[in-house]
Design a protein around this motif. Structure first.
Motif, PDB file in Angstrom:
ATOM      1  N   ILE A   1       0.843  -1.203   0.000  1.00 53.60           N
ATOM      2  CA  ILE A   1       0.000   0.000   0.000  1.00 53.60           C
ATOM      3  C   ILE A   1       0.875   1.248   0.000  1.00 53.60           C
ATOM      4  O   ILE A   1       0.650   2.181  -0.784  1.00 53.60           O
ATOM      5  CB  ILE A   1      -0.954  -0.007   1.217  1.00 53.60           C
ATOM      6  N   VAL A   2       1.874   1.282   0.859  1.00 53.42           N
ATOM      7  CA  VAL A   2       2.756   2.453   0.944  1.00 53.42           C
ATOM      8  C   VAL A   2       3.509   2.653  -0.367  1.00 53.42           C
ATOM      9  O   VAL A   2       3.585   3.782  -0.887  1.00 53.42           O
ATOM     10  CB  VAL A   2       3.725   2.320   2.142  1.00 53.42           C
ATOM     11  N   ALA A   3       4.053   1.583  -0.925  1.00 50.88           N
ATOM     12  CA  ALA A   3       4.759   1.695  -2.205  1.00 50.88           C
ATOM     13  C   ALA A   3       3.819   2.194  -3.300  1.00 50.88           C
ATOM     14  O   ALA A   3       4.201   3.042  -4.125  1.00 50.88           O
ATOM     15  CB  ALA A   3       5.362   0.347  -2.601  1.00 50.88           C
ATOM     16  N   GLY A   4       2.576   1.690  -3.296  1.00 53.52           N
ATOM     17  CA  GLY A   4       1.594   2.144  -4.281  1.00 53.52           C
ATOM     18  C   GLY A   4       1.234   3.608  -4.120  1.00 53.52           C
ATOM     19  O   GLY A   4       1.108   4.346  -5.105  1.00 53.52           O
ATOM     20  N   LEU A   5       1.080   4.064  -2.887  1.00 50.23           N
ATOM     21  CA  LEU A   5       0.752   5.469  -2.639  1.00 50.23           C
ATOM     22  C   LEU A   5       1.902   6.388  -3.050  1.00 50.23           C
ATOM     23  O   LEU A   5       1.677   7.428  -3.691  1.00 50.23           O
ATOM     24  CB  LEU A   5       0.397   5.680  -1.168  1.00 50.23           C
ATOM     25  N   VAL A   6       3.114   6.017  -2.697  1.00 51.35           N
ATOM     26  CA  VAL A   6       4.280   6.827  -3.066  1.00 51.35           C
ATOM     27  C   VAL A   6       4.447   6.844  -4.589  1.00 51.35           C
ATOM     28  O   VAL A   6       4.662   7.895  -5.197  1.00 51.35           O
ATOM     29  CB  VAL A   6       5.557   6.316  -2.358  1.00 51.35           C
ATOM     30  N   GLY A   7       4.321   5.663  -5.209  1.00 55.31           N
ATOM     31  CA  GLY A   7       4.417   5.591  -6.666  1.00 55.31           C
ATOM     32  C   GLY A   7       3.358   6.424  -7.353  1.00 55.31           C
ATOM     33  O   GLY A   7       3.639   7.137  -8.331  1.00 55.31           O
ATOM     34  N   ALA A   8       2.139   6.385  -6.830  1.00 51.89           N
ATOM     35  CA  ALA A   8       1.052   7.174  -7.418  1.00 51.89           C
ATOM     36  C   ALA A   8       1.343   8.665  -7.306  1.00 51.89           C
ATOM     37  O   ALA A   8       1.111   9.427  -8.260  1.00 51.89           O
ATOM     38  CB  ALA A   8      -0.270   6.830  -6.739  1.00 51.89           C
ATOM     39  N   LEU A   9       1.845   9.095  -6.161  1.00 52.82           N
ATOM     40  CA  LEU A   9       2.155  10.518  -5.984  1.00 52.82           C
ATOM     41  C   LEU A   9       3.240  10.961  -6.959  1.00 52.82           C
ATOM     42  O   LEU A   9       3.127  12.028  -7.589  1.00 52.82           O
ATOM     43  CB  LEU A   9       2.577  10.796  -4.537  1.00 52.82           C
ATOM     44  N   LEU A  10       4.269  10.144  -7.120  1.00 51.92           N
ATOM     45  CA  LEU A  10       5.339  10.485  -8.056  1.00 51.92           C
ATOM     46  C   LEU A  10       4.833  10.536  -9.499  1.00 51.92           C
ATOM     47  O   LEU A  10       5.148  11.472 -10.245  1.00 51.92           O
ATOM     48  CB  LEU A  10       6.486   9.479  -7.924  1.00 51.92           C
TER      49      LEU A  10
END
Length: 180
Positions: free
Chosen positions: A37-46
Motif C-alpha cells: 500500500i505504501v509503495a503504491g501510494l508513493v508511486g502514485a504521488l510520483l
C-alpha cells in the motif's frame, strides 16, 4: 464509455499490477500488506506529479485517495470489511483519481455482493446474511456510525471474503471497460 477517459500511461499498467499482487496476497494470507500500500501510494504521488505537475498531481492523488478511503470507511466501521480493503481502494484512488474511483467502488460492490450471496447460498446461510444486514442497517441508523454507544454484539458470520479480490476485479473491470 463516452466521457470516461482512461488515465494516461503508465497508470493502468501500474494499477493492474498492484491490484493483482494485492489480490493474490489477500487470497493466500487473507492480508493486504502495508508495504504494498505504501509503495503504491508513493508511486502514485510520483507518477501523478510527473504527469500533471506537482500541484495538480498532488490534488488528483489526494482527491482519489480520499474518495477511496471515504467510500469504504463506513463498511470498516460497521465491521463489514477489514482495514486493508479500505487502504487498497485508497491506493487505487490515488492512481486513478476520484471519478474513476467512484466507478471502481460501484463495480466492487456489485462483485462483492454477488460473491457474498453465492457464498451464503452455498453454505445454506442466506437467512443469517439477511439478519446480519438488517442488524447492520438498524445499528447504523440508530447510532450513526459512532461506536460511542458501546461495542455491538458479535454477529453470526456467514463467512468472510478476501475482499481485495473483489476490489481487484472491480478495478480491472473498470479499466478494461474504459479501453473499449
Amino acid at each position: 464509455m463516452p466521457g470516461f477517459p482512461l488515465p494516461p500511461h503508465p497508470i493502468p499498467a501500474c494499477v493492474a499490477l498492484l491490484v493483482i499482487v494485492t489480490a493474490s496476497t489477500d487470497l493466500v494470507s487473507r492480508r493486504i500488506p502495508n508495504p504494498i500500500i505504501v509503495a503504491g501510494l508513493v508511486g502514485a504521488l510520483l507518477v501523478q506529479g510527473w504527469l500533471h505537475g506537482p500541484l495538480a498531481g498532488s490534488v488528483t492523488w489526494f482527491a482519489g485517495a480520499l474518495t477511496g478511503f471515504a467510500l469504504l470507511l463506513p463498511f470498516y466501521l460497521l465491521r463489514g470489511m477489514a482495514a486493508g480493503d479500505v487502504k487498497l481502494l485508497m491506493m487505487v484512488g490515488a492512481w486513478v483519481g476520484a471519478f474513476m474511483t467512484f466507478h471502481i467502488a460501484l463495480a466492487t460492490f456489485v462483485i462483492g455482493g454477488i460473491w457474498s450471496l453465492a457464498l451464503a447460498a452455498r453454505r445454506g446461510r442466506i437467512g443469517h446474511l439477511v439478519t446480519n444486514l438488517q442488524y447492520l442497517m438498524t445499528s447504523a441508523t440508530q447510532r450513526g456510525l459512532s461506536r460511542a454507544a458501546g461495542e455491538p454484539p458479535a454477529l453470526d458470520s456467514v463467512g468472510s471474503l478476501p475482499y481485495g479480490v473483489a476490489i481487484a476485479a472491480g478495478t480491472l473491470g473498470v479499466l478494461f471497460t474504459t479501453l473499449a
